[in-house]
Scaffold this active site. Structure first.
Site, PDB file in Angstrom:
ATOM      1  N   GLU A   3      -9.940   4.064   3.538  1.00  0.00           N
ATOM      2  CA  GLU A   3      -9.558   3.731   2.173  1.00  0.00           C
ATOM      3  C   GLU A   3     -10.693   4.110   1.222  1.00  0.00           C
ATOM      4  OE1 GLU A   3      -7.174   0.374   1.521  1.00  0.00           O
ATOM      5  OE2 GLU A   3      -6.447   0.296   3.583  1.00  0.00           O
ATOM      6  N   LYS A  52      -9.363   8.920  -2.280  1.00  0.00           N
ATOM      7  CA  LYS A  52      -9.706   9.280  -0.905  1.00  0.00           C
ATOM      8  C   LYS A  52     -10.267  10.697  -0.807  1.00  0.00           C
ATOM      9  CE  LYS A  52      -6.237   6.064   0.828  1.00  0.00           C
ATOM     10  NZ  LYS A  52      -5.102   5.823   1.750  1.00  0.00           N
ATOM     11  N   ARG A 120      -4.170  14.930 -11.001  1.00  0.00           N
ATOM     12  CA  ARG A 120      -2.989  14.570 -10.214  1.00  0.00           C
ATOM     13  C   ARG A 120      -3.116  13.185  -9.591  1.00  0.00           C
ATOM     14  NH1 ARG A 120      -3.698  19.975  -8.414  1.00  0.00           N
ATOM     15  NH2 ARG A 120      -4.461  19.274  -6.373  1.00  0.00           N
ATOM     16  N   ASN A 161      -3.380   0.967   2.946  1.00  0.00           N
ATOM     17  CA  ASN A 161      -2.484  -0.038   3.492  1.00  0.00           C
ATOM     18  C   ASN A 161      -3.100  -1.435   3.536  1.00  0.00           C
ATOM     19  OD1 ASN A 161       0.078  -0.521   4.419  1.00  0.00           O
ATOM     20  ND2 ASN A 161      -0.420  -0.189   6.571  1.00  0.00           N
ATOM     21  N   ARG A 257       4.479   3.567   6.345  1.00  0.00           N
ATOM     22  CA  ARG A 257       3.379   2.702   6.797  1.00  0.00           C
ATOM     23  C   ARG A 257       3.927   1.313   7.099  1.00  0.00           C
ATOM     24  NH1 ARG A 257      -1.481   4.706   4.920  1.00  0.00           N
ATOM     25  NH2 ARG A 257      -2.409   3.370   6.518  1.00  0.00           N
TER      26      ARG A 257
END
Length: 274
Positions: A3, A52, A120, A161, A257
């Site tokens: 993460e 990330k 983006r 997540n 996920r």
């Protein structure tokens, strides 16, 4: 997949070890040979992370890294040993080096391409230039669940997540709540919490989300045993009793996920405050 706090930790580490120095860059595996040759011997100006994504700046040239599911850096002292395994990129600085293995992306891009990539991405809670209003503008119009939106890197960059599941629990938000029903006040509280939780993750190198009253010592329970480390409320605790109410933690698939939540603590519709 790592993460956002992991990438910011790496950026800080690489900044401190290589920033301002001439470095040697190679690709023992050969898959990044052209890019490595371009920056080999150049000055490593700085490292940054956005979500990330990790960026190493060498003047007009930038090495862009996305670790994906399997990528990782291994630091080593000098003198370096022969590379072991599939080393995509090796950087050697004045007193140490690092090997990159298994990334989804390791490529040489331009400053314009960095800007386009960042455009983006959604705002990153760990960046000082983040604009949470951009994320809210998309969330407030969306019929998608807030659980799905928090994992969309075009909406919010860096949260994965673990942070997704934990921040929704901490605010008692049913995960399937449509974004447009969330309410701006609730969104602001989520953002503020993510800023604090993820900054703590950068400092300590793991994700801890439980409040003091729910820590192992306070509750007289054993510390969590999990390869991900950290004390959490719901993530990867399917079927285990909720630390607050004792209800078994639920799980389901969402956006590819596993989603985790407490059916009781997260059962009340959120207050819509616009």
């Amino acid at each position: 997949m790592p993460e956002g706090h992991t990438l910011h930790r790496l950026a800080g580490l690489h900044d401190s070890r290589f920033g301002g120095h001439l470095v040697r860059v190679s690709s023992p595996q050969g898959r990044f040979a052209g890019g490595a040759a371009r920056v080999d011997g150049a000055r490593f100006e700085r490292a940054e992370a956005h979500g990330k994504h990790l960026f190493h700046f060498y003047g007009p040239d930038v090495v862009h890294v996305h670790l994906g599911l399997y990528g990782g850096f291994t630091e080593f002292p000098l003198p370096p040993q022969e590379p072991r395994g599939q080393v995509r990129m090796r950087i050697i600085g004045p007193g140490c080096g690092t090997d990159l293995r298994g990334p989804t992306a390791c490529e040489l891009i331009t400053l314009d391409e960095v800007a386009a990539l960042r455009d983006r991405l959604g705002p990153d809670p760990l960046r000082a230039d983040a604009e949470p209003e951009r994320a809210w503008a998309r969330i407030s119009r969306s019929r998608s669940s807030i659980a799905a939106l928090l994992l969309d890197q075009a909406v919010l960059a860096g949260a994965g997540n673990v942070y997704r599941a934990e921040v929704l629990f901490r605010h008692g938000i049913p995960p399937y709540t449509p974004g447009r029903e969330l309410g701006e006040r609730v969104w602001k509280s989520i953002w503020t919490d993510l800023v604090e939780l993820m900054a703590d993750g950068v400092r300590v190198g793991r994700i801890d989300t439980v409040r003091p009253e729910h820590e192992p010592a306070a509750m007289g329970r054993e510390p969590r045993q999990d390869r991900h480390g950290g004390e959490v409320y719901v993530y990867r605790r399917a079927g285990a009793p909720c630390l607050v109410c004792g209800t078994p933690i639920a799980t389901a698939g969402l956006s590819g996920r596993n989603l985790y939540w407490c059916p009781v603590c997260q059962s009340t519709p959120v207050e819509s405050s616009r």
